[in-house]
Write an enzyme that holds these catalytic residues in place. Sequence first.
Site, PDB file in Angstrom:
ATOM      1  N   GLY A   7       0.720  -1.213  -0.009  1.00 36.77           N
ATOM      2  CA  GLY A   7      -0.071  -0.066   0.176  1.00 36.77           C
ATOM      3  C   GLY A   7       0.812   1.366  -0.047  1.00 36.77           C
ATOM      4  O   GLY A   7       1.912   1.240   0.785  1.00 36.77           O
ATOM      5  N   CYS A   8       0.645   2.344  -0.752  1.00 33.77           N
ATOM      6  CA  CYS A   8       1.290   3.489  -0.948  1.00 33.77           C
ATOM      7  C   CYS A   8       0.344   4.805  -1.002  1.00 33.77           C
ATOM      8  O   CYS A   8       0.500   5.575  -2.071  1.00 33.77           O
ATOM      9  CB  CYS A   8       2.174   3.161  -2.103  1.00 33.77           C
ATOM     10  SG  CYS A   8       3.480   4.537  -2.024  1.00 33.77           S
ATOM     11  N   HIS A  10      -0.883   7.624   2.174  1.00 39.13           N
ATOM     12  CA  HIS A  10      -0.051   8.714   2.961  1.00 39.13           C
ATOM     13  C   HIS A  10       0.973   7.767   3.982  1.00 39.13           C
ATOM     14  O   HIS A  10       2.241   8.225   3.897  1.00 39.13           O
ATOM     15  CB  HIS A  10      -1.112   9.469   4.153  1.00 39.13           C
ATOM     16  CG  HIS A  10      -2.084  10.205   3.275  1.00 39.13           C
ATOM     17  ND1 HIS A  10      -1.909  11.157   2.352  1.00 39.13           N
ATOM     18  CD2 HIS A  10      -3.453  10.236   3.299  1.00 39.13           C
ATOM     19  CE1 HIS A  10      -2.919  11.733   1.923  1.00 39.13           C
ATOM     20  NE2 HIS A  10      -3.928  10.936   2.430  1.00 39.13           N
ATOM     21  N   CYS A  42      -8.259  14.230   1.184  1.00 42.55           N
ATOM     22  CA  CYS A  42      -8.898  15.352   1.836  1.00 42.55           C
ATOM     23  C   CYS A  42      -8.954  16.548   1.090  1.00 42.55           C
ATOM     24  O   CYS A  42      -9.794  17.443   1.118  1.00 42.55           O
ATOM     25  CB  CYS A  42      -7.780  15.677   3.029  1.00 42.55           C
ATOM     26  SG  CYS A  42      -6.469  16.144   2.611  1.00 42.55           S
TER      27      CYS A  42
END
Length: 453
Positions: A7-8, A10, A42
Site C-alpha cells: 500500500g502506498c 499517506h 482530503c
Amino acid sequence: MKVAVIGCTHAGTSAIVNTAKLYPDAQITVYERNDNISFLSCGIALYVGGVVKDPDGLFYSSPEKLEELGVDTKMRHEIVSVDTDRKTLKVRNLVTSETFDDTYDKLIITTGSWPIVPKLEGIDLDNILLSKNYRHSNTIIEKARHAKHITVVGAGYIGVELVEAFQQNGKQVTLIDSADRILNKYLDREFSDQIENSFREKGIELALGQTVTSFQGEEGKVNKVITDKGEIQTDLVILCIGFRPNTGLFKGQVDMLDNGAIVVNSYMQTSKPDVYAAGDCCSVLYNPTGKMMYIPLATNAVRMGTLVARNLVKHTTPYMGTQGTSGLKIYEHNIASTGLTEGAAKDEGLQVEAVTITDHYRPEFMPTSESVTLKVVYETETRRVIGAQVISKADLTQSINTLSVCIQNRMTIDQLAFIDFFFQPHYNKPWNFLNTAGLQALPEIQTETPVHV
C-alpha cells in the site's frame, strides 16, 4: 535487509521515503493496487468544487520519485495472501494476471481503509458513488455535470464538504444522516447548529435523523433514496458513511480491534516482531482517553509512516499518541476541534465540565474584530483538558493546535488561564481568548472572613 511495503498512500509513502533514506542498503519493494500513489483524498471536495483546478497538486509523490530513491515500485499489483510466520507474499500482477511469490525480512502494512458500503436493496444501481481515491473524484466530477439533484449520505467531514461544493456549483443538494445533527462526532450542538443554519440559508435540504433503507432506479440508474421517514428524488448519490480498515489479508495473523484495525505498539510494531503497520489500517493511542482507537486521519498516517522507518531496525522514537485534531472550512465558518466533545466524553463515562466563551478575538478599536466561539472540555476531578472546539469567521483554527498540545501534555484548564501568549492588537487581546476560557473556568477562592471583637 529486504523490506516489503503493501500500500502506498499517506502512511506508505512516508514509510517508504524515510526507509530509503535511513537504510540506503535496504532492498525495498512496494506493492500498490492502483496506478497512482500519495493522493490527498482530503482535497477531493476542493477538486470537485473547482477550487483546485490541477489535480496533479493533490499528489505529493509519484512512482518515478520512489524509483529515484532505489525503490522497486510495483504498481497495479495486488497481494493475494500473506504468511507472516514464513514471511512470504503471493502477488498478482493486475495487468497481466501473472502471480508470483516474494519474501521479506521486514513487512510494512499500509493498506489504508475503504469506504463503508451498506448492503441495501438497490446499492448496485448506477450513479451511487464512493468518495475515497483519485478515480472516485474524477467519476464524481463527470457524473455531477449531468445531475440536477445530488444526495450525500453521511454528514461527517467529507460529506459536508461535498455538500458545499455541489451547492456552489449550482446543484440542488440533500444531506442525509441517521444522527439528528451534522458533524456529531467532531462538534457539540452549539457549533454544528451554526453550520446547519448556513446550509439551510443556501437552500440545502437536511434530512437528519433518517436512515437510508434502500435505493430505487430507472433503466439501471438511481432516481430515488428511500429512508425510514420518506423518499428523496435524486440523480446522483454519494456515500460518505465512514471507513473501515482494509486488513482482511492479515485476519488471524496479527492482533486487531473488533473493527479490524491492526493494533500496534508505540513503535508501530504489530504482534509479529518483523511486521509493522501505519495509517488508516491501524488503531492509534487516543490521548484523551488513553485507549487504542480507530481514527483515520492523514496527519496520523504520515506521522506513523515516518515512525515505522525510524523504528524498523531499532526502536528509537516512540509514538506520542493523537488527539484526533482536525479542521474544516464551510462557507464563512473556520472550524477546528481536538480531543473529545462534551457529548463524546459523557458517552465514554467521563465526569466532565465545559466552558464556552464568545468574544472578539482582537480589540474592538481595530478596523475589524470578528467574534470567536471557543469551547473547552475538561475532567471535573483532575481538571485535565480533554477536548476543545473553535469557530469563527476569522481564521483562528491554529488555536486548536495549541490546545492539542495542552491535551498531549495533560495540562489543566487552570493552567490554560495563565499560559504566556504574546499580545499585539493586530492579532489578539492582552488576555488571549484561550486564557479567557481558562479564567472563566477557575474555581472561586474560599476565604474566611476575619471576626472582629
